[in-house]
Scaffold this motif. Structure first.
Motif, short mmCIF file in Angstrom:
data_model
loop_
_atom_site.label_atom_id
_atom_site.label_comp_id
_atom_site.label_asym_id
_atom_site.label_seq_id
_atom_site.Cartn_x
_atom_site.Cartn_y
_atom_site.Cartn_z
N ASP A 77 -33.30 18.06 8.06
CA ASP A 77 -33.56 19.10 9.06
C ASP A 77 -34.07 18.49 10.36
OD1 ASP A 77 -32.83 20.79 7.04
OD2 ASP A 77 -34.77 21.79 6.84
N VAL A 78 -34.92 17.48 10.25
CA VAL A 78 -35.42 16.80 11.45
C VAL A 78 -34.27 16.08 12.16
CG1 VAL A 78 -36.93 14.96 12.30
CG2 VAL A 78 -37.77 16.60 10.59
N VAL A 79 -33.39 15.45 11.40
CA VAL A 79 -32.22 14.81 12.01
C VAL A 79 -31.39 15.83 12.77
CG1 VAL A 79 -30.04 13.64 11.52
CG2 VAL A 79 -32.12 12.93 10.33
N HIS A 84 -29.53 18.06 17.80
CA HIS A 84 -29.34 19.28 18.58
C HIS A 84 -29.91 19.14 19.99
CE1 HIS A 84 -28.97 23.59 19.40
NE2 HIS A 84 -30.22 23.57 19.82
N ILE A 85 -31.06 18.49 20.12
CA ILE A 85 -31.68 18.35 21.44
C ILE A 85 -31.26 17.06 22.13
CG2 ILE A 85 -33.64 19.78 20.76
CD1 ILE A 85 -35.35 17.25 20.58
N GLY A 86 -30.43 16.26 21.47
CA GLY A 86 -29.92 15.04 22.07
C GLY A 86 -30.95 13.94 22.22
N GLU A 111 -36.00 4.53 12.15
CA GLU A 111 -35.18 4.20 13.32
C GLU A 111 -35.26 5.28 14.40
OE1 GLU A 111 -32.58 6.67 10.64
OE2 GLU A 111 -34.15 5.15 10.41
N ARG A 112 -35.80 6.45 14.04
CA ARG A 112 -35.87 7.54 15.02
C ARG A 112 -37.29 8.03 15.28
NH1 ARG A 112 -30.57 11.36 14.58
NH2 ARG A 112 -31.16 11.65 16.77
N VAL A 113 -38.24 7.57 14.48
CA VAL A 113 -39.64 7.99 14.63
C VAL A 113 -40.46 6.82 15.17
CG1 VAL A 113 -41.72 8.72 13.40
CG2 VAL A 113 -39.50 9.75 12.83
N ALA A 114 -41.12 7.05 16.30
CA ALA A 114 -41.90 5.99 16.95
C ALA A 114 -43.36 5.98 16.51
CB ALA A 114 -41.83 6.15 18.47
#
Length: 291
Positions: A77-79, A84-86, A111-114
């Motif tokens: 869902d987070v992906v 969706h928001i780019g 890879e997507r969470v800082a």
């Protein structure tokens, strides 16, 4: 606010606010909860230059149910939200029941969470060195005891408690939570915060208690990941007076999330913690996102 369609046919209710150039902060709400804002939190996030992304977890409000979901099931869902928001990267935060979902995104989407911020979040159930319910107020001790027995026992109790939490009435919330509120938490349920709290519960529980049922069952089952899998900068905040999620949960997370920065504060409760220390929490998280 908008509904986004997921690949499995479900819908997810989201809202994005704040500067378009800001890094997204995906917020995992508590249990129960919904997409609706906490005004003070939203303002603080924007002041730190972040774009706030809120959503109703599966089964709450207008978000479709995902029966039998695990904590890790929030990750697709987070992906979908990020796509969706780019956004290629984000920060994540979770309060209370959102804490485990925040940790799931940190562990499974490095890879997507800082960076990740856990505010008064649960530790896993069934750990040899943690009594999951010790130190909880009477209501949560009761509800998690039922969760351990299964949905048939849990659902009727949640339906009963939802009568007060779903009424959009802060006074009713105070009565329903009487065994969970130390004085420090009771003092903050007023004004704008109380109104936002009540509205958020009412929206989340408007279709019924499915989301709440699925959350509580997921907390006491295997989460679908180990907190030792977290590799991104993670910040654990917890107060000693917390009767919703006992202080021992924060201590356990501080010991077991690799490299976690822990702020275990004397005298703070479950609700007061996220008000008084909010600017410090966000400043620390933003700094991690810039590394």
């Amino acid at each position: 606010m908008s509904l986004i369609a997921l690949q499995d046919g479900r819908n997810l209710h989201i809202e994005v606010t704040g500067p378009e150039s800001g890094m997204p902060l995906i917020f995992h709400h508590g249990t129960p909860g919904s997409v609706l804002r906490f005004t003070g939190f939203q303002q603080a996030v924007h002041q730190h230059g972040l774009r706030l992304v809120r959503y109703s977890r599966a089964g709450y409000g207008q978000s479709s149910r995902l029966p039998g979901r695990s904590i890790a099931d929030v990750v697709p869902d987070v992906v979908a939200i990020l796509d969706h928001i780019g956004a290629a990267r984000c920060l994540v935060a979770g309060r209370s029941g959102g804490g485990p979902h925040c940790l799931a995104t940190a562990a499974l989407l490095p890879e997507r969470v800082a960076g990740a911020l856990v505010i008064a979040g649960f530790a896993p159930c069934g750990m040899a060195d943690l009594d999951f319910v010790a130190g909880m107020g009477e209501l949560n001790t009761e509800l998690f005891g039922l969760a351990l027995r299964g949905e048939d026992d849990l659902r009727p109790a949640l339906q009963d408690h939802a009568k007060s939490l779903g009424a959009n009435d802060s006074a009713a919330i105070m009565r329903g939570w009487r065994t969970l509120l130390p004085d420090v938490d009771r003092a903050v349920i007023s004004g704008e915060y109380a109104a936002d709290l009540a509205a958020g519960f009412a929206e989340g529980l408007r279709p019924g208690v499915d989301g709440w049922v699925d959350d509580d069952l997921a907390f006491v089952r295997l989460w679908g990941f180990a907190v030792s899998d977290v590799t991104v900068p993670t910040f654990i905040w917890h107060g000693t007076e917390d009767l919703f999620v006992p202080y021992t949960h924060g201590e356990w997370l501080a010991r077991n999330v690799p490299g976690a920065t822990a702020h275990l504060l004397t005298g703070e409760g479950h609700l007061s913690l996220a008000i008084g220390a909010l600017d410090m929490m966000l400043a620390e998280l933003v700094e991690a996102g810039q590394i």
